[in-house]
Write an enzyme that holds these catalytic residues in place. Structure first.
Site, PDB file in Angstrom:
ATOM      1  N   GLY A 167      41.751  42.062  31.468  1.00  0.00           N
ATOM      2  CA  GLY A 167      40.701  42.676  32.809  1.00  0.00           C
ATOM      3  C   GLY A 167      40.458  41.560  33.489  1.00  0.00           C
ATOM      4  O   GLY A 167      40.405  41.835  34.820  1.00  0.00           O
TER       5      GLY A 167
ATOM      6  N   LYS B  85      32.815  47.558  43.347  1.00  0.00           N
ATOM      7  CA  LYS B  85      33.067  48.611  44.342  1.00  0.00           C
ATOM      8  C   LYS B  85      32.302  49.925  43.538  1.00  0.00           C
ATOM      9  O   LYS B  85      32.158  50.893  44.511  1.00  0.00           O
ATOM     10  CB  LYS B  85      34.656  48.893  44.143  1.00  0.00           C
ATOM     11  CG  LYS B  85      35.371  48.358  45.340  1.00  0.00           C
ATOM     12  CD  LYS B  85      35.236  46.842  45.136  1.00  0.00           C
ATOM     13  CE  LYS B  85      35.130  45.957  46.300  1.00  0.00           C
ATOM     14  NZ  LYS B  85      35.012  44.471  45.956  1.00  0.00           N
TER      15      LYS B  85
ATOM     16  N   VAL C  80      20.261  25.943  53.716  1.00  0.00           N
ATOM     17  CA  VAL C  80      19.319  25.948  52.776  1.00  0.00           C
ATOM     18  C   VAL C  80      18.967  24.510  52.290  1.00  0.00           C
ATOM     19  O   VAL C  80      19.972  24.044  52.064  1.00  0.00           O
ATOM     20  CB  VAL C  80      19.626  26.853  51.533  1.00  0.00           C
ATOM     21  CG1 VAL C  80      18.673  26.698  50.386  1.00  0.00           C
ATOM     22  CG2 VAL C  80      19.480  28.429  51.888  1.00  0.00           C
TER      23      VAL C  80
ATOM     24  N   HIS D 148      47.036  64.568  62.116  1.00  0.00           N
ATOM     25  CA  HIS D 148      45.958  64.546  62.846  1.00  0.00           C
ATOM     26  C   HIS D 148      45.285  65.597  62.297  1.00  0.00           C
ATOM     27  O   HIS D 148      45.562  66.566  61.574  1.00  0.00           O
ATOM     28  CB  HIS D 148      46.363  65.223  64.537  1.00  0.00           C
ATOM     29  CG  HIS D 148      45.070  65.478  65.395  1.00  0.00           C
ATOM     30  ND1 HIS D 148      44.557  64.306  65.877  1.00  0.00           N
ATOM     31  CD2 HIS D 148      44.808  66.534  65.507  1.00  0.00           C
ATOM     32  CE1 HIS D 148      43.603  65.032  66.500  1.00  0.00           C
ATOM     33  NE2 HIS D 148      43.394  66.055  66.339  1.00  0.00           N
TER      34      HIS D 148
HETATM   35  P1  FAD Z   1      40.547  36.077  36.699  1.00  0.00           P
HETATM   36  O1  FAD Z   1      40.581  37.789  37.148  1.00  0.00           O
HETATM   37  O2  FAD Z   1      39.669  35.266  37.316  1.00  0.00           O
HETATM   38  O3  FAD Z   1      40.801  36.192  35.309  1.00  0.00           O
HETATM   39  C1  FAD Z   1      41.005  34.736  34.763  1.00  0.00           C
HETATM   40  C2  FAD Z   1      40.885  35.058  33.090  1.00  0.00           C
HETATM   41  O4  FAD Z   1      41.268  34.018  32.339  1.00  0.00           O
HETATM   42  C3  FAD Z   1      39.059  35.148  32.803  1.00  0.00           C
HETATM   43  O5  FAD Z   1      39.080  36.213  32.008  1.00  0.00           O
HETATM   44  C4  FAD Z   1      38.856  34.113  32.148  1.00  0.00           C
HETATM   45  O6  FAD Z   1      37.794  34.092  31.035  1.00  0.00           O
HETATM   46  C5  FAD Z   1      40.242  33.609  31.307  1.00  0.00           C
HETATM   47  N1  FAD Z   1      40.404  32.415  31.000  1.00  0.00           N
HETATM   48  C6  FAD Z   1      40.236  31.174  31.625  1.00  0.00           C
HETATM   49  N2  FAD Z   1      40.546  30.174  30.821  1.00  0.00           N
HETATM   50  C7  FAD Z   1      40.843  30.601  29.680  1.00  0.00           C
HETATM   51  C8  FAD Z   1      41.275  30.052  28.432  1.00  0.00           C
HETATM   52  N3  FAD Z   1      41.154  28.613  28.353  1.00  0.00           N
HETATM   53  N4  FAD Z   1      41.858  30.738  27.160  1.00  0.00           N
HETATM   54  C9  FAD Z   1      41.505  32.104  27.568  1.00  0.00           C
HETATM   55  N5  FAD Z   1      41.106  32.520  28.648  1.00  0.00           N
HETATM   56  C10 FAD Z   1      40.795  32.096  29.683  1.00  0.00           C
HETATM   57  N6  FAD Z   1      39.609  40.503  44.726  1.00  0.00           N
HETATM   58  C11 FAD Z   1      40.207  41.529  45.450  1.00  0.00           C
HETATM   59  O7  FAD Z   1      41.478  41.452  45.743  1.00  0.00           O
HETATM   60  N7  FAD Z   1      39.527  42.616  45.832  1.00  0.00           N
HETATM   61  C12 FAD Z   1      38.269  42.500  45.573  1.00  0.00           C
HETATM   62  O8  FAD Z   1      37.329  43.533  46.098  1.00  0.00           O
HETATM   63  C13 FAD Z   1      37.407  41.737  45.137  1.00  0.00           C
HETATM   64  N8  FAD Z   1      36.083  41.712  44.892  1.00  0.00           N
HETATM   65  C14 FAD Z   1      35.596  40.491  44.257  1.00  0.00           C
HETATM   66  C15 FAD Z   1      34.128  40.609  43.780  1.00  0.00           C
HETATM   67  C16 FAD Z   1      33.581  39.750  43.142  1.00  0.00           C
HETATM   68  C17 FAD Z   1      32.084  39.700  42.939  1.00  0.00           C
HETATM   69  C18 FAD Z   1      34.420  38.657  42.734  1.00  0.00           C
HETATM   70  C19 FAD Z   1      33.564  37.683  41.988  1.00  0.00           C
HETATM   71  C20 FAD Z   1      35.589  38.553  42.861  1.00  0.00           C
HETATM   72  C21 FAD Z   1      36.255  39.617  43.452  1.00  0.00           C
HETATM   73  N9  FAD Z   1      37.572  39.655  43.894  1.00  0.00           N
HETATM   74  C22 FAD Z   1      38.362  40.604  44.652  1.00  0.00           C
HETATM   75  C23 FAD Z   1      38.414  38.363  43.546  1.00  0.00           C
HETATM   76  C24 FAD Z   1      39.187  38.780  42.283  1.00  0.00           C
HETATM   77  O9  FAD Z   1      38.436  38.872  41.346  1.00  0.00           O
HETATM   78  C25 FAD Z   1      40.001  37.553  41.866  1.00  0.00           C
HETATM   79  O10 FAD Z   1      41.035  37.264  42.952  1.00  0.00           O
HETATM   80  C26 FAD Z   1      41.111  37.751  40.671  1.00  0.00           C
HETATM   81  O11 FAD Z   1      40.436  38.202  39.622  1.00  0.00           O
HETATM   82  C27 FAD Z   1      42.060  36.706  40.250  1.00  0.00           C
HETATM   83  O12 FAD Z   1      42.761  37.251  39.515  1.00  0.00           O
HETATM   84  P2  FAD Z   1      43.148  35.906  38.153  1.00  0.00           P
HETATM   85  O13 FAD Z   1      43.950  36.821  37.371  1.00  0.00           O
HETATM   86  O14 FAD Z   1      43.792  34.875  38.893  1.00  0.00           O
HETATM   87  O15 FAD Z   1      42.094  35.521  37.367  1.00  0.00           O
END
Ligand code: FAD
Length: 471
Positions: free
Chosen positions: A38, A50, A236, A442
């Site tokens: 996830g 969301k 800030v 529409h």
């Molecule tokens: P991530 O989802 O960041 O997952 C990386 C995972 O790797 C994490 O679980 C982390 O713990 C794990 N990890 C890291 N290092 C290690 C390690 N050494 N060993 C094991 N596990 C590790 N994006 C959208 O497109 N739409 C949205 O509406 C949106 N809303 C957002 C709202 C919020 C509040 C935030 C914070 C972000 C939002 N984003 C949204 C951005 C989105 O969450 C990220 O772009 C997305 O999660 C990136 O995916 P990723 O696979 O790169 O990594």
């Protein structure tokens, strides 16, 4: 023997890569410290925000219904139940990804990974014990972390990042959001709908820097009404937390010198999380901004290691991460895949929503590129009038020579859903004429895309804007 791929990080980049690799017949190990795949998006980002924004919209609409002759009492907010609802949403989705991971026979290891060498990783398992995994390829999908303000180090439960704000500690009386980007505005909107007096402070002259100003205008007007104070061009300068409050000092026109809030939410951006132990033992390069450098296939300077998602560059968005995942996996399979999108949509899920894809008008200006912009104002849309949401606009950025649609921008209710049509139009190289000639249902807000194309030709049914004749 099929390739063995280890994916580190199970966000929308990592789990999409793992699942696709398994679908293509590869052996896959997926590692993350959470119970199920996830990542930030499902546990602490896109999805929980969301769920809360959905509730915020209901609250706003129930208040607005007075104007349609329907009056509800002031809502009673049970914050524990609301938090439970949000947690149930997260559990449902993450247990679902856990299940489909099992169905695909992905070897999911809950733990923390480090790099041993370009083909070996070590995992400290959450349940205890270590495991070493030898693979043919590694995909780094390590995600990103909230940026902190180095000059304002503050360690207090009253100063939250987005994860803390999503935990909904309570419905505070007042909150300051530092940063007028999409995460701050989305979470600020949630708290404002729940009854908190929310203020926002942004260093640059406007909210949502990077988005076209004519789109942001609709959100700015709304936020002026629903937020307590919007302070732009303001910094800030210091924060001091007590057990009950945070005292904040500002520098900027129109901002108070000092104000006190129950909570402060710091949301000034996110930074790539490339600091995995052992990376220095490989040839992988990290750029000055902290992103892992890759080629168009998302291969790093170490040929067996790929990087995708937030750790591999802007825009830090879930759908960009998942798309890169497919490119990296296809590259591992030996296909000629490259990451070369014509449009990556961006959506701000506030009310109204703001969405854009492809070339923005501001970017065209920066590039000195000649474009024509056709705008359809939502007060001319039957659907927008029917749902009492005329606060919106649909615009097309068009190449005047070829008449191709280069960019689409939307402000308004449901803009985040509507932008998908813009993405398809840009990716398929559609012209304004293609869009004009596609019959739209529409009465829908999707018609505004068709009518924006009609505006380009000076022939929109619901807008009188004759095309200027060329001399
Ligand atoms: P991530 O989802 O960041 O997952 C990386 C995972 O790797 C994490 O679980 C982390 O713990 C794990 N990890 C890291 N290092 C290690 C390690 N050494 N060993 C094991 N596990 C590790 N994006 C959208 O497109 N739409 C949205 O509406 C949106 N809303 C957002 C709202 C919020 C509040 C935030 C914070 C972000 C939002 N984003 C949204 C951005 C989105 O969450 C990220 O772009 C997305 O999660 C990136 O995916 P990723 O696979 O790169 O990594």
């Amino acid at each position: 023997m099929s390739a063995h791929v280890a994916v580190i990080g199970a966000g929308p980049g990592g789990y999409a890569a793992a699942f696709y690799a398994a679908d293509l017949g590869m052996r896959v190990t997926l590692i993350d410290n959470e119970k199920n795949p996830g990542g930030v998006c499902l546990y602490r980002g896109c999805i929980p925000s969301k769920a809360l924004l959905h509730v915020a919209k209901l609250l706003d609409e129930s208040r607005h219904a007075k104007e349609w002759g329907i009056e509800f009492g002031e809502p009673k907010v049970d914050v524990d139940k609301l938090r439970d609802y949000k947690n149930r949403v997260v559990d449902k989705l993450t247990s679902g990804t856990g299940q489909v991971s099992k169905f695909r026979k992905v070897n999911y290891i809950q733990g923390w990974a480090s790099i041993v060498d370009a083909k070996t990783i070590a995992v400290k398992k959450a349940a205890g014990g270590d495991e070493t995994v030898s693979v043919d390829y590694i995909i780094l999908a390590l995600g990103s972390l909230p940026t902190r303000i180095p000059s304002l180090p503050i360690d207090s439960p009253r100063v939250l990042d987005s994860t803390g704000a999503l935990d909904l500690p309570e419905v505070p009386t007042s909150m300051l959001v530092i940063g007028g980007g999409y995460i701050g505005l989305e979470l600020g909107s949630v708290y404002a709908a729940l009854g908190t007096k929310v203020s926002v402070v942004e260093m640059t002259p406007g909210l949502l820097p990077g988005a076209d100003r004519d789109l942001v205008k609709f959100l700015a007007q709304r936020v002026e009404k629903t937020f307590d104070k919007v302070m732009v061009s303001t910094k800030v300068t210091s924060m001091k937390a007590t057990d009950q409050h945070v005292v904040v000092n500002f520098e900027g026109d129109g901002a108070p010198k000092e104000a006190t809030y129950d909570y402060v939410l710091v949301s000034i951006g996110r930074r790539p999380n490339a600091k995995i132990e052992g990376l220095e033992k490989t040839r992988v390069k990290v750029d000055a901004k902290g992103f892992i450098e890759t080629d168009a296939q998302r291969r790093t300077a170490e040929p067996t290691i790929f990087a995708i998602g937030d750790v591999a560059g802007e825009p830090m968005l879930a759908h960009k991460a998942s798309h890169e995942a497919r490119v990296a996996v296809e590259a591992i399979e030996g296909q000629k895949a490259e990451f070369e999108p014509a449009a990556i949509p961006a959506v701000v899920f506030t009310d109204p929503e703001i969405a854009w894809a492809g070339l923005t008008e501001a970017e065209a200006e920066r590039q000195g590129r000649k474009v024509e912009v056709a705008k359809f104002p939502w007060p001319a849309s039957g659907r927008a009038i029917a749902i009492d949401r005329v606060d919106g606009m649909t615009k097309l950025v068009i190449d005047p020579e070829t008449e191709r649609v280069l960019g689409v921008g939307l402000a308004g209710s449901g803009a985040g859903e509507l932008i998908a049509e813009g993405v398809v139009a840009i990716e398929m190289g559609m012209t304004a004429s293609d869009l004009k000639l596609s019959i739209h249902p529409h009465p829908t807000l999707s018609e505004t895309l068709m009518e924006a194309a009609e505006v380009f030709f000076g022939q929109a049914t619901h807008v009188y804007k004759p095309k200027k004749k060329a001399n």
